[in-house]
Design a protein around this motif. Structure first.
Motif, PDB file in Angstrom:
ATOM      1  N   LYS A 101     -60.597  27.896   2.234  1.00 56.60           N
ATOM      2  CA  LYS A 101     -61.590  28.888   2.646  1.00 56.60           C
ATOM      3  C   LYS A 101     -60.934  30.128   3.258  1.00 56.60           C
ATOM      4  CE  LYS A 101     -65.436  25.678   3.285  1.00 56.60           C
ATOM      5  NZ  LYS A 101     -66.506  25.217   4.193  1.00 56.60           N
ATOM      6  N   THR A 102     -59.964  30.676   2.496  1.00 57.51           N
ATOM      7  CA  THR A 102     -59.307  31.915   2.899  1.00 57.51           C
ATOM      8  C   THR A 102     -59.325  32.892   1.729  1.00 57.51           C
ATOM      9  OG1 THR A 102     -57.118  31.129   2.227  1.00 57.51           O
ATOM     10  CG2 THR A 102     -57.764  30.741   4.519  1.00 57.51           C
ATOM     11  N   MET A 103     -59.165  34.148   2.031  1.00 59.22           N
ATOM     12  CA  MET A 103     -59.189  35.177   1.005  1.00 59.22           C
ATOM     13  C   MET A 103     -58.263  36.314   1.425  1.00 59.22           C
ATOM     14  SD  MET A 103     -62.629  36.629  -0.808  1.00 59.22           S
ATOM     15  CE  MET A 103     -63.334  37.245   0.732  1.00 59.22           C
ATOM     16  N   ASP A 104     -57.575  36.911   0.444  1.00 57.66           N
ATOM     17  CA  ASP A 104     -56.715  38.062   0.696  1.00 57.66           C
ATOM     18  C   ASP A 104     -57.304  39.280   0.009  1.00 57.66           C
ATOM     19  OD1 ASP A 104     -55.006  36.461   2.089  1.00 57.66           O
ATOM     20  OD2 ASP A 104     -53.433  36.405   0.557  1.00 57.66           O
ATOM     21  N   ILE A 105     -57.411  40.367   0.750  1.00 58.29           N
ATOM     22  CA  ILE A 105     -57.920  41.624   0.223  1.00 58.29           C
ATOM     23  C   ILE A 105     -56.786  42.645   0.218  1.00 58.29           C
ATOM     24  CG2 ILE A 105     -59.657  43.439   0.456  1.00 58.29           C
ATOM     25  CD1 ILE A 105     -60.875  40.677   0.061  1.00 58.29           C
ATOM     26  N   GLY A 106     -56.506  43.227  -0.943  1.00 56.75           N
ATOM     27  CA  GLY A 106     -55.488  44.268  -1.033  1.00 56.75           C
ATOM     28  C   GLY A 106     -56.072  45.615  -0.673  1.00 56.75           C
ATOM     29  N   VAL A 107     -55.434  46.312   0.259  1.00 48.89           N
ATOM     30  CA  VAL A 107     -55.934  47.602   0.747  1.00 48.89           C
ATOM     31  C   VAL A 107     -54.839  48.660   0.582  1.00 48.89           C
ATOM     32  CG1 VAL A 107     -56.913  48.849   2.700  1.00 48.89           C
ATOM     33  CG2 VAL A 107     -57.327  46.386   2.463  1.00 48.89           C
ATOM     34  N   PRO A 108     -55.121  49.772  -0.118  1.00 53.61           N
ATOM     35  CA  PRO A 108     -54.111  50.831  -0.273  1.00 53.61           C
ATOM     36  C   PRO A 108     -53.673  51.384   1.087  1.00 53.61           C
ATOM     37  CG  PRO A 108     -55.986  51.198  -1.737  1.00 53.61           C
ATOM     38  CD  PRO A 108     -56.386  50.098  -0.790  1.00 53.61           C
ATOM     39  N   LEU A 109     -52.425  51.844   1.149  1.00 52.94           N
ATOM     40  CA  LEU A 109     -51.904  52.403   2.395  1.00 52.94           C
ATOM     41  C   LEU A 109     -52.448  53.803   2.663  1.00 52.94           C
ATOM     42  CD1 LEU A 109     -48.170  51.270   2.287  1.00 52.94           C
ATOM     43  CD2 LEU A 109     -50.042  50.279   3.607  1.00 52.94           C
ATOM     44  N   GLY A 110     -52.678  54.591   1.610  1.00 52.63           N
ATOM     45  CA  GLY A 110     -53.216  55.941   1.813  1.00 52.63           C
ATOM     46  C   GLY A 110     -52.482  56.988   1.020  1.00 52.63           C
ATOM     47  N   VAL A 111     -51.802  57.894   1.709  1.00 56.56           N
ATOM     48  CA  VAL A 111     -51.084  58.999   1.067  1.00 56.56           C
ATOM     49  C   VAL A 111     -49.587  58.734   1.152  1.00 56.56           C
ATOM     50  CG1 VAL A 111     -50.607  61.471   1.078  1.00 56.56           C
ATOM     51  CG2 VAL A 111     -52.909  60.634   1.627  1.00 56.56           C
ATOM     52  N   ILE A 112     -48.935  58.663   0.005  1.00 55.77           N
ATOM     53  CA  ILE A 112     -47.498  58.381  -0.061  1.00 55.77           C
ATOM     54  C   ILE A 112     -46.740  59.673  -0.343  1.00 55.77           C
ATOM     55  CG2 ILE A 112     -45.703  57.168  -1.372  1.00 55.77           C
ATOM     56  CD1 ILE A 112     -47.851  55.005  -1.936  1.00 55.77           C
TER      57      ILE A 112
END
Length: 495
Positions: A101-112
């Motif tokens: 019962k776990t989940m991973d969400i990928g989130v962009p860092l922003g401006v590279i």
């Protein structure tokens, strides 16, 4: 008379680019992975069409390397890399464990903010643009001054293709008026999230001082060890092919070779048969005097030249058939120029009594500039290979493969990358072959799997039973029970 201040123009442009990228990335962050993938495919397809043209253009503009080899690198990132990116999930739900019962969400860092080297300007630019958009990030390039036109042309083509596929305007851009002040403004802007510096050491201090995380593809300066159980013919062919590719401008290429003494004569003979020229002490001194500047840095005008060209500039001649110049050395020191990274077909050559001494020599070479990121070992002895892997202060170790091709993931199963993290052995936040997964953070999600009142049995410590008293085996410490029950009671009351 009109006086144009390029520094001010560059700084102003940098501010506008970051502000536009920040707004574009907000839109980009809402896109599903499928939409991002469509943009990446369009960009890659467009670059594949121009791979040869840009290879010739970059070689002409920079005067570095061989255009045919740059063409191979351009195809590698515009054709092979996209295949590896397909099916990779970087944003949104990237994993879901039903049982735990776990989940991973990928989130962009922003401006590279991206800096690319003049040695591999096109391939590095394509690669960085693809992995940034794949992971939902906006990216701004500060082109290397020596490759400004080529990088600009490559980015113009990618931007046009990406916009047609729905990329928000401003999500992929570059600095047109390139000055150090403008580049520093990009890196120091509050809305910049991450700096990717590949092979631009002159901007490393400024990047580190920006307070942003830095991914640094630094000096390779990597040694290759040929151990007594190695396939000598194959090892030599691998090293020659790697060190002469694009005239040695790839930082991961072998910069020194360490040889087991008992096979040294055979290895030297094999190198000579494959186009290696072993310089005399006088010739080595002449070459080092021309190869390195007074401050110890490699002369940029010697980078990416052929072995005969290098010899001629140093004041001696070698046959046109010579492919690499070899300098026999004994010691590693700050005063020995051949322990430094040389981005041309030249390497130092050491002989050691056994693998243990070779191991120490490789460590000396790797830490001589405190940022070596790649090591190669040619051996069939798994025990020796394991010892090297355990003991070396290096980001990646390659086994029985050419360093140039193995490090970038062409002859190994490492991720296909043009930025090889230096990590703790050098400078930067990772030792990975940098992928889109290095450009996101992972948001952890945990569902309730047990009620707070059910935690008592899990938390209480059982008291060891007195000798011979089997009846006490399940008894809890009374004081522990009372304390934990009170803690949970207070927590539940607070809820």
């Amino acid at each position: 008379m009109n006086i144009i201040d390029n520094d001010l123009l560059s700084i102003q442009e940098a501010r506008i680019l970051v502000e536009n990228a920040r707004e574009a990335q907000k839109k980009l962050a809402a896109f599903p992975q499928k939409k991002l993938d469509e943009m990446v495919e369009h960009m890659a397809e467009e670059m594949a069409k121009h791979a040869q043209e840009l290879a010739v253009m970059s070689s002409d503009e920079t005067d570095y390397g061989i255009w045919q080899d740059k063409y191979i690198k351009n195809r590698f990132v515009s054709e092979y890399l996209p295949k590896k990116l397909r099916g990779m999930t970087c944003v949104g739900i990237i994993s879901h464990d039903e049982q735990k019962k776990t989940m991973d969400i990928g989130v962009p860092l922003g401006v590279i903010i991206a800096l690319c080297p003049a040695t591999s300007p096109v391939s590095t630019t394509i690669y960085k643009a693809l992995i940034a958009i794949k992971s939902g990030n906006a990216i701004i390039f500060s082109p290397h001054p020596r490759a400004r036109k080529t990088i600009g042309k490559a980015l113009d083509s990618m931007i046009d293709a990406a916009l047609r596929a729905g990329l928000p305007e401003g999500a992929l851009s570059y600095l047109h008026t390139v000055t150090p002040s403008g580049t520093m403004e990009l890196m120091n802007h509050p809305s910049a999230s991450l700096i990717m510096n590949t092979g631009v050491p002159g901007m490393l201090k400024a990047a580190n001082n920006s307070g942003k995380p830095v991914i640094y593809g630094g000096n390779g300066n990597g040694p290759a060890f040929i151990e007594r159980t190695a396939d000598i013919k194959q090892a030599v062919r691998d090293i020659i092919a790697s060190k002469t590719f694009d005239n040695g401008v790839v930082s991961a290429a072998e910069h020194s070779v360490v040889v087991d003494r008992c096979i040294a004569a055979e290895v030297k003979r094999e190198f000579k048969e494959n186009g290696a020229y072993f310089m005399t002490a006088e010739e080595s001194q002449k070459l080092s005097a021309h190869l390195f500047l007074a401050n110890g840095c490699v002369d940029s005008e010697m980078v990416g030249k052929t072995a005969p060209q290098l010899a001629k500039r140093a004041g001696f001649s070698v046959p046109e058939s010579v492919r690499v110049l070899v300098s026999e050395q004994k010691y590693v020191s700050d005063h020995n120029p051949f322990t430094k990274e040389m981005l041309c077909p030249v390497f130092a050559y050491y002989i050691e009594d056994d693998w243990m001494n070779a191991c120490e020599k490789c460590i000396e070479l790797l830490i001589s500039e405190k940022n070596g990121h790649t090591l190669v070992i040619h051996s069939t002895d798994e025990a020796v290979i394991s010892q090297f892997a355990l003991k070396k202060p290096v980001g990646r170790m390659l086994v029985n493969t050419p360093a140039t091709f193995g490090s970038m993931g062409a002859t190994t199963n490492l991720f296909p990358a043009m930025t090889l993290g230096s990590g703790s052995a050098g400078v930067g936040i990772t030792t990975d072959n940098v992928s889109p997964m290095n450009l996101i953070y992972i948001r952890k999600v945990g569902y309730c799997s047990r009620k707070p009142e059910e935690m008592t049995d899990a938390l209480f410590i059982k008291e060891p039973p007195p000798p011979g008293d089997s009846q006490s085996s399940s008894a809890y410490k009374v004081e522990d029970l009372q304390m934990l029950q009170q803690i949970l009671k207070n927590v539940l009351q607070g809820l």
